[in-house]
Design a protein around this motif. Sequence first.
Motif, PDB file in Angstrom:
ATOM      1  N   GLY A  57       0.993  -1.372  -0.077  1.00  0.00           N
ATOM      2  CA  GLY A  57      -0.108   0.340  -0.187  1.00  0.00           C
ATOM      3  C   GLY A  57       1.013   1.416   0.065  1.00  0.00           C
ATOM      4  N   ILE A  58       1.234   1.892   0.965  1.00  0.00           N
ATOM      5  CA  ILE A  58       1.529   2.962   1.031  1.00  0.00           C
ATOM      6  C   ILE A  58       2.622   2.791   2.053  1.00  0.00           C
ATOM      7  N   GLY A  59       2.661   1.725   2.424  1.00  0.00           N
ATOM      8  CA  GLY A  59       3.761   1.482   4.040  1.00  0.00           C
ATOM      9  C   GLY A  59       3.848   1.695   5.086  1.00  0.00           C
ATOM     10  N   PRO A  60       2.438   1.988   5.589  1.00  0.00           N
ATOM     11  CA  PRO A  60       2.607   1.743   7.234  1.00  0.00           C
ATOM     12  C   PRO A  60       3.734   0.347   7.506  1.00  0.00           C
ATOM     13  N   LEU A  61       3.227  -0.561   7.194  1.00  0.00           N
ATOM     14  CA  LEU A  61       3.864  -1.899   7.952  1.00  0.00           C
ATOM     15  C   LEU A  61       5.248  -2.528   7.028  1.00  0.00           C
ATOM     16  N   THR A  62       5.088  -1.782   5.769  1.00  0.00           N
ATOM     17  CA  THR A  62       6.992  -1.852   5.352  1.00  0.00           C
ATOM     18  C   THR A  62       7.659  -0.899   6.041  1.00  0.00           C
ATOM     19  N   GLN A  63       7.050   0.349   6.504  1.00  0.00           N
ATOM     20  CA  GLN A  63       7.977   0.667   7.002  1.00  0.00           C
ATOM     21  C   GLN A  63       8.267  -0.280   8.298  1.00  0.00           C
ATOM     22  N   GLN A  64       7.662  -1.028   9.680  1.00  0.00           N
ATOM     23  CA  GLN A  64       7.615  -1.032  10.880  1.00  0.00           C
ATOM     24  C   GLN A  64       8.482  -2.257  10.210  1.00  0.00           C
ATOM     25  N   LEU A  65       8.288  -3.298  10.032  1.00  0.00           N
ATOM     26  CA  LEU A  65       8.532  -4.530   8.974  1.00  0.00           C
ATOM     27  C   LEU A  65      10.595  -4.106   8.682  1.00  0.00           C
ATOM     28  N   CYS A  66      10.981  -3.297   8.136  1.00  0.00           N
ATOM     29  CA  CYS A  66      12.029  -2.840   8.019  1.00  0.00           C
ATOM     30  C   CYS A  66      12.404  -2.200   8.906  1.00  0.00           C
ATOM     31  N   LEU A  67      12.379  -1.431   9.881  1.00  0.00           N
ATOM     32  CA  LEU A  67      12.891  -1.029  11.251  1.00  0.00           C
ATOM     33  C   LEU A  67      13.571  -1.870  12.220  1.00  0.00           C
ATOM     34  N   ARG A  68      12.916  -3.246  12.021  1.00  0.00           N
ATOM     35  CA  ARG A  68      13.196  -5.171  12.416  1.00  0.00           C
ATOM     36  C   ARG A  68      13.629  -5.327  11.574  1.00  0.00           C
ATOM     37  N   ALA A  69      13.227  -5.916  10.308  1.00  0.00           N
ATOM     38  CA  ALA A  69      13.417  -6.794   9.496  1.00  0.00           C
ATOM     39  C   ALA A  69      15.460  -7.157   8.867  1.00  0.00           C
ATOM     40  N   GLY A  70      16.122  -8.510   8.716  1.00  0.00           N
ATOM     41  CA  GLY A  70      17.563  -7.993   7.707  1.00  0.00           C
ATOM     42  C   GLY A  70      17.090  -7.586   6.492  1.00  0.00           C
ATOM     43  N   LYS A  71      16.133  -8.329   5.746  1.00  0.00           N
ATOM     44  CA  LYS A  71      15.553  -7.828   4.253  1.00  0.00           C
ATOM     45  C   LYS A  71      13.984  -8.187   4.278  1.00  0.00           C
ATOM     46  N   VAL A  72      13.351  -6.991   4.028  1.00  0.00           N
ATOM     47  CA  VAL A  72      11.810  -7.193   3.085  1.00  0.00           C
ATOM     48  C   VAL A  72      11.926  -7.183   1.592  1.00  0.00           C
ATOM     49  N   CYS A  73      10.973  -7.492   1.455  1.00  0.00           N
ATOM     50  CA  CYS A  73      10.821  -7.485   0.170  1.00  0.00           C
ATOM     51  C   CYS A  73       8.759  -7.793   0.041  1.00  0.00           C
ATOM     52  N   ALA A  74       8.621  -6.562  -0.693  1.00  0.00           N
ATOM     53  CA  ALA A  74       7.444  -6.068  -0.880  1.00  0.00           C
ATOM     54  C   ALA A  74       6.950  -5.660  -2.590  1.00  0.00           C
ATOM     55  N   VAL A  75       5.819  -7.145  -2.308  1.00  0.00           N
ATOM     56  CA  VAL A  75       5.350  -7.064  -3.750  1.00  0.00           C
ATOM     57  C   VAL A  75       3.889  -6.074  -3.698  1.00  0.00           C
TER      58      VAL A  75
END
Length: 289
Positions: A57-75
């Motif tokens: 979407g516009i990235g709210p969950l993406t932000q929180q995942l990126c702050l914690r994860a080694g890598k995030v791949c978003a589709v």
Amino acid sequence: MIDVCDIQVMKPMLAAHGFHFSKAKGQNFLIAPWVPQSIAEQAGVDETAGVLEIGPGIGPLTQQLCLRAGKVCAVEGDERLKPILDVTVGNFSNLEILWGDVLKQDIPALVKEKFGTLRPMACANLPYYITSPILTALLEAECFQSVTVMVQKEVAQRIAAKPGTPDYSAFTVFCQYYAEPEILFDVPPSCFLPAPKVTSSVIRMTVREAPPVPVGDPALFFRVVRGAFAQRRKTLINSLSSSLTDFVGKEEVTQALRACNLTETIRGERLTFADFAQLTEKLQEIRGS
């Protein structure tokens, strides 16, 4: 970091890029920051994790995942969101965005390529209209340690249902074949823009190393399960004998039920996972004899 859950930030940003919500794509954006934070935390995401996110979407969950994860791949399938995601999550070096339909991806190959030795996980705020196909694809990929998703509350209840309850279904048995589900928390409509008409729930599915009990022929097992729920108001004998006409008849179904110590009047929703596995095995034995 831009607070994309702040409606005073979100609305002008969407307007600046001429973005309009798509009902067809089931777009409801989060406006409550505690929700994506809680999803990322309770999913168990940390620096050892590689996370596949479906529909950022516009990235709210993406932000929180990126702050914690080694890598995030978003589709993401909606390319209108490109300039917005550039603004909201473009500064994360551990993020890669793939544009397209996740159901057209080779998910195991994608996970292997993108995450290497990281613990593979999946997280998503799923559009209601496509929940079942995406969950099916994620579980059948058999490459994640866990799948944590926000779905319609009634879908979460169905996934986590117990035998003999109204929510228990073929999809319940399918999900619990692959994973152990736990409903984490509910999310009211007021947490979204536009607000949906129903409550959502976040459910974490911890993927099993093996089914709850051994299943000799998974394809036949799932045929039996689907047949058992195809006509819920009918007894299991009638439902299965009409659903599996090319495989067994009413007499064989009756014989198999007796061999499993199940009554002839029982309905499919009363059977446990172990009952379905045993019944499938007995039907195979009878069919082969």
